[in-house]
Design an enzyme around this catalytic site. Structure first.
Site, PDB file in Angstrom:
ATOM      1  N   LYS A   1      27.257 -18.298  74.235  1.00  0.00           N
ATOM      2  CA  LYS A   1      27.626 -17.536  73.010  1.00  0.00           C
ATOM      3  C   LYS A   1      27.464 -16.118  72.908  1.00  0.00           C
ATOM      4  O   LYS A   1      26.565 -15.328  73.516  1.00  0.00           O
ATOM      5  CB  LYS A   1      26.703 -17.873  71.783  1.00  0.00           C
TER       6      LYS A   1
ATOM      7  N   CYS B   1      30.007 -20.870  67.270  1.00  0.00           N
ATOM      8  CA  CYS B   1      29.735 -20.725  65.601  1.00  0.00           C
ATOM      9  C   CYS B   1      29.978 -18.981  65.452  1.00  0.00           C
ATOM     10  O   CYS B   1      31.235 -18.835  65.134  1.00  0.00           O
ATOM     11  CB  CYS B   1      28.227 -20.859  65.371  1.00  0.00           C
TER      12      CYS B   1
ATOM     13  N   GLU C   1      26.584 -27.109  67.660  1.00  0.00           N
ATOM     14  CA  GLU C   1      25.633 -26.178  68.280  1.00  0.00           C
ATOM     15  C   GLU C   1      23.892 -26.612  67.979  1.00  0.00           C
ATOM     16  O   GLU C   1      23.678 -27.662  67.068  1.00  0.00           O
ATOM     17  CB  GLU C   1      25.794 -24.957  67.446  1.00  0.00           C
TER      18      GLU C   1
HETATM   19  N1  LIG Z   1      25.014 -20.430  64.012  1.00  0.00           N
HETATM   20  C1  LIG Z   1      25.699 -19.447  63.672  1.00  0.00           C
HETATM   21  O1  LIG Z   1      26.077 -18.744  64.311  1.00  0.00           O
HETATM   22  C2  LIG Z   1      25.775 -19.409  61.954  1.00  0.00           C
HETATM   23  C3  LIG Z   1      26.957 -18.360  61.678  1.00  0.00           C
HETATM   24  C4  LIG Z   1      27.089 -18.568  60.214  1.00  0.00           C
HETATM   25  O2  LIG Z   1      26.363 -19.054  59.593  1.00  0.00           O
HETATM   26  C5  LIG Z   1      28.063 -17.212  59.699  1.00  0.00           C
HETATM   27  O3  LIG Z   1      28.180 -17.212  58.457  1.00  0.00           O
HETATM   28  O4  LIG Z   1      28.904 -16.645  60.551  1.00  0.00           O
END
Ligand SMILES: NC(=O)CCC(=O)C(=O)O
Length: 304
Positions: free
Chosen positions: A140, A181, A56
């Site tokens: 996303k 993520c 990412e």
């Molecule tokens: N970059 C993200 O979306 C981080 C997501 C994250 O750390 C989480 O705990 O969920």
């Protein structure tokens, strides 16, 4: 759900994850290093990978103030051919040429993208065929907005807009579903991809030092077992001098929930053989894919 064309079936393939380091404020340097690492991933292993994955936000520092500054216009329209040569995005040009040069499928992590029409900024993953074609993009969907007092506060929605389109793509060896993520926390998205016949779900990601130790592995193994698919998240390496400290620990999990490979926190390239037998045996031995009781939970995704 609209019916989709069936993929001919999972075949053995080799997956490489690049846990990329040295992501700083110089975008040209980030792109140069990412390109070198894709070439390295494709040329230094005993077995050439079929699919390479970047993390990412690999071309910019991770933080809401940076996204609009680093955002690039891509202008991809689903279903229409995309002219990489004419692209306004230097990241797309680099990724396309790296995929073509190495002759591998490439999931280009994610980059901040500015939509040419609505001007909104998205956290966008781009995917390239071994010929260097940009085959799809994924924005996303669930933005990383959390506030754990005394630990971490992060608000992607300060500058980003959430995407709306679950996305998968077909290779000759697998159907691959995409997320980014924080999307991993929403089991509905991976469930949808699995129901559409995905064999592998790949989520470029950058968890943090609070939730990473608790949830990074747990969520991937859960999504893999829920859906009896291979599941993988690819993180940037941890950089103690950066504003955001990524957890690292890029990994690949099999459909039984077994971790096949895992990085530590530094820059690394991981390789895994994806064996279709694990996929078929998991589904045969624990046949949840045919035991679901839709008469009991017809529209569970909408209940409160
Ligand atoms: N970059 C993200 O979306 C981080 C997501 C994250 O750390 C989480 O705990 O969920």
């Amino acid at each position: 759900m609209a019916s989709v064309l069936k993929h001919p079936g999972l075949k053995p393939f080799n997956l490489a994850l690049i846990q990329l380091g040295r992501i700083g404020s110089d975008k040209a340097a980030n792109l140069k290093h990412a390109r070198e690492m894709v070439i390295k991933a494709a040329t230094t292993a005993n077995k050439k990978p079929d699919l390479i994955v970047l993390p990412e936000c690999f071309n910019s520092p991770y933080g809401h103030v940076h996204f609009p500054v680093y955002a690039e216009k891509i202008g991809f329209i689903p279903g229409q051919p995309y002219d990489v040569e004419a692209s306004e995005s230097e990241s797309v040009k680099m990724l396309s040429s790296a995929a073509k040069e190495t002759g591998t499928w490439l999931i280009g992590g994610s980059i901040p993208e500015r939509d040419s029409g609505d001007n909104n900024v998205y956290n966008t993953c781009t995917v390239y065929s071994p010929k260097g074609e940009l085959v799809t993009i994924f924005r996303k969907i669930h933005l990383f907005d959390i506030d754990i007092p005394g630990k971490i506060k992060f608000k992607e929605s300060e500058t980003l807009t959430g995407g709306k389109t679950p996305t998968f793509f077909d290779t000759e060896f697998a159907r691959v579903g995409l997320g980014i993520c924080y999307d991993v926390r929403f089991s509905e998205l991976s469930m949808l991809a699995a129901r559409q016949g995905c064999h592998l779900l790949v989520y470029p990601g950058a968890f943090n030092m609070t939730t990473g130790p608790l949830h990074w592995e747990l969520l991937q193994r859960a999504r893999a077992v829920d859906n009896q698919v291979f599941f993988s998240m690819c993180s940037p390496a941890r950089d103690p001098s950066a504003g955001y400290h990524a957890w690292g620990h890029s990994m690949v999990v099999d459909p039984m929930g077994k971790i096949l490979v895992e990085a530590q926190d530094g820059e690394d390239i991981l390789y895994t053989d994806i064996d279709p037998t694990t996929f078929t045996e998991a589904r045969k031995g624990i046949p949840v894919t045919t035991q679901r009781r839709f008469d009991v939970y017809p529209d569970v995704s909408k209940s409160s």
